[in-house]
Design a protein around this motif. Structure first.
Motif, PDB file in Angstrom:
ATOM      1  N   LEU A  40     -13.050  -6.078  -2.493  1.00 16.84           N
ATOM      2  CA  LEU A  40     -13.111  -4.662  -2.137  1.00 16.84           C
ATOM      3  C   LEU A  40     -14.232  -3.949  -2.896  1.00 16.84           C
ATOM      4  N   LEU A  41     -14.392  -4.254  -4.165  1.00 17.11           N
ATOM      5  CA  LEU A  41     -15.438  -3.615  -4.959  1.00 17.11           C
ATOM      6  C   LEU A  41     -16.825  -4.100  -4.555  1.00 17.11           C
ATOM      7  N   ALA A  42     -16.956  -5.360  -4.125  1.00 18.56           N
ATOM      8  CA  ALA A  42     -18.235  -5.863  -3.620  1.00 18.56           C
ATOM      9  C   ALA A  42     -18.605  -5.113  -2.334  1.00 18.56           C
ATOM     10  N   PHE A  43     -17.610  -4.916  -1.468  1.00 23.85           N
ATOM     11  CA  PHE A  43     -17.821  -4.135  -0.242  1.00 23.85           C
ATOM     12  C   PHE A  43     -18.252  -2.715  -0.593  1.00 23.85           C
ATOM     13  N   ALA A  44     -17.566  -2.096  -1.556  1.00 21.15           N
ATOM     14  CA  ALA A  44     -17.874  -0.718  -1.956  1.00 21.15           C
ATOM     15  C   ALA A  44     -19.292  -0.603  -2.507  1.00 21.15           C
ATOM     16  N   ALA A  45     -19.718  -1.572  -3.286  1.00 19.95           N
ATOM     17  CA  ALA A  45     -21.073  -1.547  -3.842  1.00 19.95           C
ATOM     18  C   ALA A  45     -22.111  -1.704  -2.731  1.00 19.95           C
ATOM     19  N   LYS A  46     -21.860  -2.633  -1.812  1.00 17.94           N
ATOM     20  CA  LYS A  46     -22.796  -2.883  -0.707  1.00 17.94           C
ATOM     21  C   LYS A  46     -22.951  -1.644   0.177  1.00 17.94           C
ATOM     22  N   ARG A  64     -15.572  17.295  -4.818  1.00 17.38           N
ATOM     23  CA  ARG A  64     -16.224  16.345  -5.727  1.00 17.38           C
ATOM     24  C   ARG A  64     -17.175  15.365  -5.056  1.00 17.38           C
ATOM     25  N   LEU A  65     -17.144  15.291  -3.744  1.00 21.56           N
ATOM     26  CA  LEU A  65     -17.950  14.284  -3.051  1.00 21.56           C
ATOM     27  C   LEU A  65     -19.440  14.586  -3.123  1.00 21.56           C
ATOM     28  N   PRO A  66     -20.232  13.592  -3.514  1.00 21.62           N
ATOM     29  CA  PRO A  66     -21.682  13.778  -3.434  1.00 21.62           C
ATOM     30  C   PRO A  66     -22.110  13.731  -1.969  1.00 21.62           C
ATOM     31  N   PRO A  67     -23.170  14.443  -1.614  1.00 20.75           N
ATOM     32  CA  PRO A  67     -23.601  14.423  -0.212  1.00 20.75           C
ATOM     33  C   PRO A  67     -24.165  13.057   0.181  1.00 20.75           C
ATOM     34  N   TYR A  68     -24.076  12.767   1.455  1.00 23.83           N
ATOM     35  CA  TYR A  68     -24.689  11.585   2.067  1.00 23.83           C
ATOM     36  C   TYR A  68     -24.264  10.262   1.434  1.00 23.83           C
ATOM     37  N   GLN A  69     -22.983  10.152   1.142  1.00 26.68           N
ATOM     38  CA  GLN A  69     -22.413   8.879   0.741  1.00 26.68           C
ATOM     39  C   GLN A  69     -21.196   8.619   1.601  1.00 26.68           C
ATOM     40  N   ALA A  70     -20.975   7.372   1.921  1.00 24.66           N
ATOM     41  CA  ALA A  70     -19.881   6.988   2.805  1.00 24.66           C
ATOM     42  C   ALA A  70     -18.543   6.979   2.072  1.00 24.66           C
ATOM     43  N   ILE A  71     -17.493   7.056   2.871  1.00 23.87           N
ATOM     44  CA  ILE A  71     -16.119   6.927   2.401  1.00 23.87           C
ATOM     45  C   ILE A  71     -15.525   5.725   3.126  1.00 23.87           C
ATOM     46  N   ALA A  72     -14.687   4.977   2.432  1.00 21.29           N
ATOM     47  CA  ALA A  72     -14.023   3.826   3.060  1.00 21.29           C
ATOM     48  C   ALA A  72     -12.569   4.168   3.344  1.00 21.29           C
ATOM     49  N   GLY A  73     -12.077   3.678   4.465  1.00 23.69           N
ATOM     50  CA  GLY A  73     -10.666   3.779   4.807  1.00 23.69           C
ATOM     51  C   GLY A  73     -10.029   2.414   4.635  1.00 23.69           C
ATOM     52  N   LEU A  74      -8.814   2.386   4.099  1.00 21.38           N
ATOM     53  CA  LEU A  74      -8.121   1.125   3.848  1.00 21.38           C
ATOM     54  C   LEU A  74      -6.720   1.156   4.435  1.00 21.38           C
ATOM     55  N   PHE A 104     -12.310   6.080  -1.635  1.00 19.42           N
ATOM     56  CA  PHE A 104     -11.441   5.317  -0.750  1.00 19.42           C
ATOM     57  C   PHE A 104     -10.324   6.224  -0.246  1.00 19.42           C
ATOM     58  N   VAL A 105     -10.030   6.143   1.035  1.00 24.27           N
ATOM     59  CA  VAL A 105      -8.854   6.786   1.610  1.00 24.27           C
ATOM     60  C   VAL A 105      -7.933   5.641   2.021  1.00 24.27           C
ATOM     61  N   ILE A 106      -6.793   5.534   1.365  1.00 19.69           N
ATOM     62  CA  ILE A 106      -5.889   4.423   1.625  1.00 19.69           C
ATOM     63  C   ILE A 106      -4.628   4.948   2.300  1.00 19.69           C
ATOM     64  N   GLY A 107      -4.216   4.259   3.338  1.00 20.32           N
ATOM     65  CA  GLY A 107      -3.014   4.654   4.055  1.00 20.32           C
ATOM     66  C   GLY A 107      -1.768   4.476   3.207  1.00 20.32           C
ATOM     67  N   LEU A 108      -0.953   5.510   3.164  1.00 21.08           N
ATOM     68  CA  LEU A 108       0.339   5.459   2.470  1.00 21.08           C
ATOM     69  C   LEU A 108       1.415   5.342   3.548  1.00 21.08           C
ATOM     70  N   PRO A 109       2.084   4.185   3.621  1.00 19.21           N
ATOM     71  CA  PRO A 109       3.033   3.939   4.716  1.00 19.21           C
ATOM     72  C   PRO A 109       4.378   4.643   4.523  1.00 19.21           C
ATOM     73  N   VAL A 110       4.348   5.948   4.698  1.00 21.96           N
ATOM     74  CA  VAL A 110       5.548   6.778   4.567  1.00 21.96           C
ATOM     75  C   VAL A 110       6.467   6.507   5.761  1.00 21.96           C
ATOM     76  N   ASN A 111       7.774   6.461   5.516  1.00 22.36           N
ATOM     77  CA  ASN A 111       8.737   6.287   6.604  1.00 22.36           C
ATOM     78  C   ASN A 111       8.709   7.510   7.515  1.00 22.36           C
ATOM     79  N   MET A 112       9.194   7.346   8.740  1.00 24.73           N
ATOM     80  CA  MET A 112       9.164   8.442   9.708  1.00 24.73           C
ATOM     81  C   MET A 112       9.937   9.666   9.234  1.00 24.73           C
ATOM     82  N   ASP A 113      10.933   9.471   8.368  1.00 24.06           N
ATOM     83  CA  ASP A 113      11.703  10.606   7.847  1.00 24.06           C
ATOM     84  C   ASP A 113      11.053  11.228   6.611  1.00 24.06           C
TER      85      ASP A 113
END
Length: 162
Positions: A59-65, A12-22, A71-80
């Motif tokens: 966050l949305l102001a950053f995304a617009a700029k 689904r990603l359009p070409p030549y657009q950035a992705i943000a990590g959170l 967005f790829v957001i970290g999911l803090p899964v336990n080690m198990d």
């Protein structure tokens, strides 16, 4: 807004657009952004958390700029592999963001991203004080870089992966 798998995002990603990590913390949101070719993740300034409405607006102001496509957001899964209260908080944050934006989110297993970020900062001889300031965005970069590396291996637009 949708929560997508990394495989769905690739189609689904359009070409030549950035992705943000959170990297969502209780006091800050670590932020990183990809280049337009989606090969490299670079840390950005953290967003200091105040309350959800203000955090979402920042966050949305950053995304617009930065013209963020996802967005790829970290999911803090336990080690198990189990999910605890921090996973629930992350999922709730994403659900609430869904009411404010159409930008899709990918939940990315972030196990050991903060450890890897801290090791990298130590190797770069960053002082303890400066590490504390940079750790969240460095972790966001590790999260995003993992997703970018995975995206590079996936077919785009329904093409085969041969």
């Amino acid at each position: 807004m949708a929560i997508l798998s990394i495989e769905e995002l690739a189609t689904r990603l359009p070409p030549y657009q950035a992705i943000a990590g959170l990297d969502l913390g209780t006091k800050t949101i670590g932020v990183s952004v990809s280049d337009l070719g989606r090969r490299f993740a670079s840390p950005r300034e953290v967003i200091r958390r105040v309350k959800f409405g203000i955090d979402a607006q920042a966050l949305l102001a950053f995304a617009a700029k930065e013209k963020i496509a996802a967005f790829v957001i970290g999911l803090p899964v336990n080690m198990d592999g189990s999910e605890g209260p921090r996973c629930q908080a992350t999922r709730a944050f994403v659900r609430n963001m869904g009411e404010r934006t159409d930008i899709p989110f990918v939940l990315w297993d972030e196990r050991l991203s903060t450890v890897a970020a801290e090791r990298a900062l130590i190797e770069m001889d960053v002082s303890r004080k400066k590490r504390a300031e940079r750790i969240d965005s460095a972790a966001a970069s590790f999260i995003l870089q993992g997703a970018l590396d995975r995206l590079a291996l996936l077919p785009k637009d329904g093409a085969s992966a041969d």
